[in-house]
Design a protein around this motif. Structure first.
Motif, mmCIF file in Angstrom:
data_model
loop_
_atom_site.group_PDB
_atom_site.id
_atom_site.type_symbol
_atom_site.label_atom_id
_atom_site.label_comp_id
_atom_site.label_asym_id
_atom_site.label_seq_id
_atom_site.Cartn_x
_atom_site.Cartn_y
_atom_site.Cartn_z
ATOM 1 N N CYS A 84 -1.522 -2.028 -4.203
ATOM 2 C CA CYS A 84 -2.810 -1.374 -3.897
ATOM 3 C C CYS A 84 -2.676 0.102 -4.252
ATOM 4 N N VAL A 85 -3.318 0.506 -5.328
ATOM 5 C CA VAL A 85 -3.062 1.840 -5.890
ATOM 6 C C VAL A 85 -4.367 2.599 -6.148
ATOM 7 N N ARG A 86 -4.211 3.921 -6.267
ATOM 8 C CA ARG A 86 -5.392 4.754 -6.538
ATOM 9 C C ARG A 86 -5.597 4.938 -8.031
ATOM 10 N N PRO A 108 -8.797 2.448 4.552
ATOM 11 C CA PRO A 108 -9.700 1.467 3.917
ATOM 12 C C PRO A 108 -8.950 0.235 3.403
ATOM 13 N N TRP A 109 -7.726 0.421 2.907
ATOM 14 C CA TRP A 109 -6.916 -0.726 2.469
ATOM 15 C C TRP A 109 -6.549 -1.595 3.665
ATOM 16 N N LEU A 110 -6.063 -0.939 4.721
ATOM 17 C CA LEU A 110 -5.587 -1.695 5.891
ATOM 18 C C LEU A 110 -6.735 -2.483 6.522
ATOM 19 N N VAL A 156 13.261 1.164 9.440
ATOM 20 C CA VAL A 156 14.044 2.309 8.979
ATOM 21 C C VAL A 156 14.366 2.035 7.517
ATOM 22 N N VAL A 157 13.957 2.958 6.664
ATOM 23 C CA VAL A 157 14.085 2.749 5.224
ATOM 24 C C VAL A 157 15.381 3.394 4.729
ATOM 25 N N GLU A 158 16.243 2.572 4.210
ATOM 26 C CA GLU A 158 17.474 3.095 3.597
ATOM 27 C C GLU A 158 17.404 2.788 2.100
ATOM 28 N N ILE A 159 16.379 3.361 1.502
ATOM 29 C CA ILE A 159 16.176 3.198 0.057
ATOM 30 C C ILE A 159 16.138 4.602 -0.519
ATOM 31 N N SER A 160 17.152 4.948 -1.271
ATOM 32 C CA SER A 160 17.174 6.274 -1.869
ATOM 33 C C SER A 160 16.601 6.160 -3.275
ATOM 34 N N GLU A 171 13.571 7.831 -6.292
ATOM 35 C CA GLU A 171 12.742 8.962 -6.728
ATOM 36 C C GLU A 171 11.698 8.431 -7.705
ATOM 37 N N SER A 172 10.483 8.900 -7.511
ATOM 38 C CA SER A 172 9.416 8.504 -8.415
ATOM 39 C C SER A 172 9.467 9.409 -9.647
ATOM 40 N N LEU A 173 9.638 8.801 -10.827
ATOM 41 C CA LEU A 173 9.756 9.599 -12.059
ATOM 42 C C LEU A 173 8.425 9.688 -12.802
ATOM 43 N N ALA A 226 3.832 1.822 2.612
ATOM 44 C CA ALA A 226 4.897 2.747 2.198
ATOM 45 C C ALA A 226 4.320 4.041 1.637
ATOM 46 N N THR A 227 3.174 4.466 2.201
ATOM 47 C CA THR A 227 2.714 5.817 1.891
ATOM 48 C C THR A 227 3.606 6.771 2.677
ATOM 49 N N LYS A 228 3.529 8.054 2.375
ATOM 50 C CA LYS A 228 4.143 9.023 3.277
ATOM 51 C C LYS A 228 3.390 8.945 4.608
ATOM 52 N N HIS A 255 2.021 11.098 6.523
ATOM 53 C CA HIS A 255 0.781 11.874 6.658
ATOM 54 C C HIS A 255 -0.347 11.318 5.775
ATOM 55 N N GLN A 256 -0.015 10.310 4.953
ATOM 56 C CA GLN A 256 -1.050 9.683 4.117
ATOM 57 C C GLN A 256 -1.582 8.404 4.750
ATOM 58 N N THR A 257 -1.118 8.098 5.960
ATOM 59 C CA THR A 257 -1.478 6.825 6.594
ATOM 60 C C THR A 257 -2.988 6.722 6.828
ATOM 61 N N ALA A 258 -3.588 7.783 7.342
ATOM 62 C CA ALA A 258 -5.025 7.716 7.634
ATOM 63 C C ALA A 258 -5.817 7.464 6.351
ATOM 64 N N GLY A 259 -5.353 8.051 5.256
ATOM 65 C CA GLY A 259 -6.028 7.856 3.966
ATOM 66 C C GLY A 259 -5.948 6.410 3.484
ATOM 67 N N ALA A 260 -4.940 5.672 3.980
ATOM 68 C CA ALA A 260 -4.780 4.265 3.574
ATOM 69 C C ALA A 260 -5.628 3.327 4.437
ATOM 70 N N VAL A 307 0.872 -1.182 0.000
ATOM 71 C CA VAL A 307 0.000 0.000 0.000
ATOM 72 C C VAL A 307 0.907 1.230 0.000
ATOM 73 N N GLY A 308 0.800 2.047 -1.046
ATOM 74 C CA GLY A 308 1.719 3.168 -1.197
ATOM 75 C C GLY A 308 2.821 2.758 -2.152
ATOM 76 N N VAL A 309 2.480 2.694 -3.432
ATOM 77 C CA VAL A 309 3.450 2.195 -4.423
ATOM 78 C C VAL A 309 4.067 3.393 -5.149
HETATM 79 N N1 LIG Z 1 12.040 8.089 -1.434
HETATM 80 C C1 LIG Z 1 13.079 7.941 -0.643
HETATM 81 O O1 LIG Z 1 14.227 8.032 -1.114
HETATM 82 C C2 LIG Z 1 12.902 7.613 0.820
HETATM 83 C C3 LIG Z 1 14.033 7.279 1.553
HETATM 84 C C4 LIG Z 1 13.891 6.935 2.892
HETATM 85 C C5 LIG Z 1 12.637 6.969 3.481
HETATM 86 N N2 LIG Z 1 11.552 7.334 2.751
HETATM 87 C C6 LIG Z 1 10.264 7.325 3.430
HETATM 88 O O2 LIG Z 1 9.473 6.281 2.875
HETATM 89 C C7 LIG Z 1 8.078 6.644 2.927
HETATM 90 C C8 LIG Z 1 7.513 6.569 1.508
HETATM 91 O O3 LIG Z 1 8.169 7.574 0.754
HETATM 92 P P1 LIG Z 1 8.174 7.626 -0.835
HETATM 93 O O4 LIG Z 1 9.296 8.508 -1.211
HETATM 94 O O5 LIG Z 1 8.094 6.278 -1.410
HETATM 95 O O6 LIG Z 1 6.798 8.394 -1.087
HETATM 96 P P2 LIG Z 1 6.033 8.592 -2.475
HETATM 97 O O7 LIG Z 1 6.957 8.367 -3.633
HETATM 98 O O8 LIG Z 1 5.322 9.899 -2.370
HETATM 99 O O9 LIG Z 1 4.991 7.407 -2.487
HETATM 100 C C9 LIG Z 1 3.861 7.371 -1.670
HETATM 101 C C10 LIG Z 1 2.818 6.601 -2.449
HETATM 102 O O10 LIG Z 1 1.711 6.395 -1.580
HETATM 103 C C11 LIG Z 1 0.566 6.426 -2.398
HETATM 104 N N3 LIG Z 1 -0.618 6.664 -1.597
HETATM 105 C C12 LIG Z 1 -0.875 7.705 -0.780
HETATM 106 N N4 LIG Z 1 -2.077 7.580 -0.218
HETATM 107 C C13 LIG Z 1 -2.599 6.426 -0.716
HETATM 108 C C14 LIG Z 1 -3.841 5.743 -0.529
HETATM 109 N N5 LIG Z 1 -4.782 6.250 0.275
HETATM 110 N N6 LIG Z 1 -4.042 4.598 -1.200
HETATM 111 C C15 LIG Z 1 -3.099 4.092 -2.031
HETATM 112 N N7 LIG Z 1 -1.905 4.678 -2.247
HETATM 113 C C16 LIG Z 1 -1.665 5.845 -1.587
HETATM 114 C C17 LIG Z 1 0.831 7.536 -3.371
HETATM 115 O O11 LIG Z 1 -0.016 7.332 -4.463
HETATM 116 P P3 LIG Z 1 -0.494 8.463 -5.474
HETATM 117 O O12 LIG Z 1 0.535 8.391 -6.565
HETATM 118 O O13 LIG Z 1 -1.840 8.002 -5.871
HETATM 119 O O14 LIG Z 1 -0.482 9.756 -4.743
HETATM 120 C C18 LIG Z 1 2.295 7.318 -3.684
HETATM 121 O O15 LIG Z 1 2.445 6.480 -4.811
HETATM 122 C C19 LIG Z 1 8.029 8.038 3.536
HETATM 123 O O16 LIG Z 1 7.827 7.972 4.919
HETATM 124 C C20 LIG Z 1 9.430 8.581 3.249
HETATM 125 O O17 LIG Z 1 9.836 9.601 4.147
HETATM 126 C C21 LIG Z 1 11.648 7.657 1.430
#
Ligand SMILES: NC(=O)c1ccc[n+]([C@@H]2O[C@H](COP(=O)([O-])OP(=O)(O)OC[C@H]3O[C@@H](n4cnc5c(N)ncnc54)[C@H](OP(=O)(O)O)[C@@H]3O)[C@@H](O)[C@H]2O)c1
Length: 295
Positions: free
Chosen positions: A31-33, A82-84, A120-124, A126-128, A71-73, A75-80, A7-9
């Motif tokens: 699980c995606v929107r 219904p999936w959970l 603890v996520v050590e994954i660097s 970027e979503s393109l 793996a949503t952000k 602040h998006q946890t509450a929005g997830a 959840v949170g792709v």
């Molecule tokens: N990216 C990094 O390099 C990195 C590194 C270390 C830690 N983190 C942490 O890892 C966590 C995830 O970060 P991220 O960078 O992967 O964030 P992100 O790229 O913004 O991805 C979050 C995903 O969650 C989805 N989402 C949000 N609400 C949803 C819902 N209600 N139902 C289904 N999907 C939902 C979003 O979908 P939509 O596309 O539909 O909005 C988005 O695809 C964060 O806590 C971040 O701080 C990230």
């Protein structure tokens, strides 16, 4: 096959979903929107990994999974929720791949008693674009030692994602949070990349943010070096000029910001422990105002 739902792709969830699906021994559902149409990971060595995953677009159509990767952000946890609600049963475990220190408090109210594994996520990464992710280095996840941690490590075997367990998760989580309290807040507020820390006043502010977090961390039982603030700011100052932070990218894209799980969490923990955190409090207020305007 073991059923896994992600959840949170986005950046992190996409890397994990692709890795788990590539093992060939798990039934992975993204699980995606909005539809992904498969996952494409551009790896640091230039290789491109294309993986197809089963997609679910409607929470009402999913059923209980053995593992949920959230793996949503933060602040998006509450929005997830219904999936959970649909995915979690008595035997489900939820791996929370989010920044911060409050994984359990944030997610437990939404999982109906399912086990929660903070990470603890050590994954660097970027979503393109939808399902298209750039990975900058080897993906690694740190989880608490114990039954759930070992099982999650076993789940991820062969996925290309290293899962390490630690007997001192408190230190691991606070170490990451201390790294994060300055860069995200300052770059997002100034709308400038990492070279903003070359400014001596900004560097001083950054040190103050990290030092407050370090003091709260120490009182919480984390073991971190006393000169952590200097080290963190020196690292930020040495980063390539194009470096930014996910909060900066979110602000530039007009999205809500993940400030509350970072600076806000330091303020909450400080208040509980009687440790003043005025710099983090001030920046939380500013980020809250900025983020509200973006909603
Ligand atoms: N990216 C990094 O390099 C990195 C590194 C270390 C830690 N983190 C942490 O890892 C966590 C995830 O970060 P991220 O960078 O992967 O964030 P992100 O790229 O913004 O991805 C979050 C995903 O969650 C989805 N989402 C949000 N609400 C949803 C819902 N209600 N139902 C289904 N999907 C939902 C979003 O979908 P939509 O596309 O539909 O909005 C988005 O695809 C964060 O806590 C971040 O701080 C990230």
């Amino acid at each position: 096959m073991t059923r896994v739902a992600v959840v949170g792709v986005g950046a992190v969830g996409g890397v994990v979903a692709a890795g788990l699906a590539s093992t060939g021994r798990l039934e992975v559902t993204a699980c995606v929107r909005t539809p992904l149409g498969g996952l494409r990971i551009d790896r640091p060595d230039g290789a491109v990994q294309k993986t197809s995953v089963r997609e679910a677009l409607d929470p009402s159509l999913v059923t209980e999974a053995a593992w949920v990767v959230l793996a949503t952000k933060a602040h998006q946890t509450a929005g997830a929720a219904p999936w959970l609600k649909r995915l979690c049963g008595a035997g489900t475990r939820v791996a929370v791949l989010q920044n911060g220190i409050e994984h359990v408090e944030r997610v437990a109210p939404l999982t109906g008693g399912a086990g929660i594994l903070p990470a603890v996520v050590e994954i660097s990464a970027e979503s393109l674009g939808r399902g298209h992710i750039r990975l900058f280095g080897p993906p690694r996840i740190v989880v608490p030692a114990g039954h759930d941690g070992s099982d999650f490590a076993a789940l991820c075997e062969g996925s290309g994602i290293t899962v390490a367990t630690t007997g001192d998760f408190v230190t691991a989580a606070w170490a990451k949070l201390c790294q994060n309290v300055a860069n995200g807040a300052v770059t997002a507020l100034t709308m400038r990349r990492m070279p903003v820390f070359a400014n001596p006043r900004i560097a001083r502010l950054g040190r103050a943010l990290v030092e407050e977090a370090r003091q709260v961390a120490a009182a919480s039982g984390a073991h971190l070096p006393e000169d952590l603030a200097d080290r963190v700011i020196a690292t930020l100052r040495a980063m390539p000029p194009e470096s930014g932070s996910s909060m900066l990218w979110d602000r530039l894209a007009g999205r809500a910001l993940e400030y509350d799980a970072r600076n806000g969490a330091v303020v909450r923990a400080g208040a509980r422990l009687g440790i003043p955190t005025p710099h983090n409090d001030a920046l939380t207020a500013l980020l809250e105002a900025v983020s509200e305007a973006e909603k």
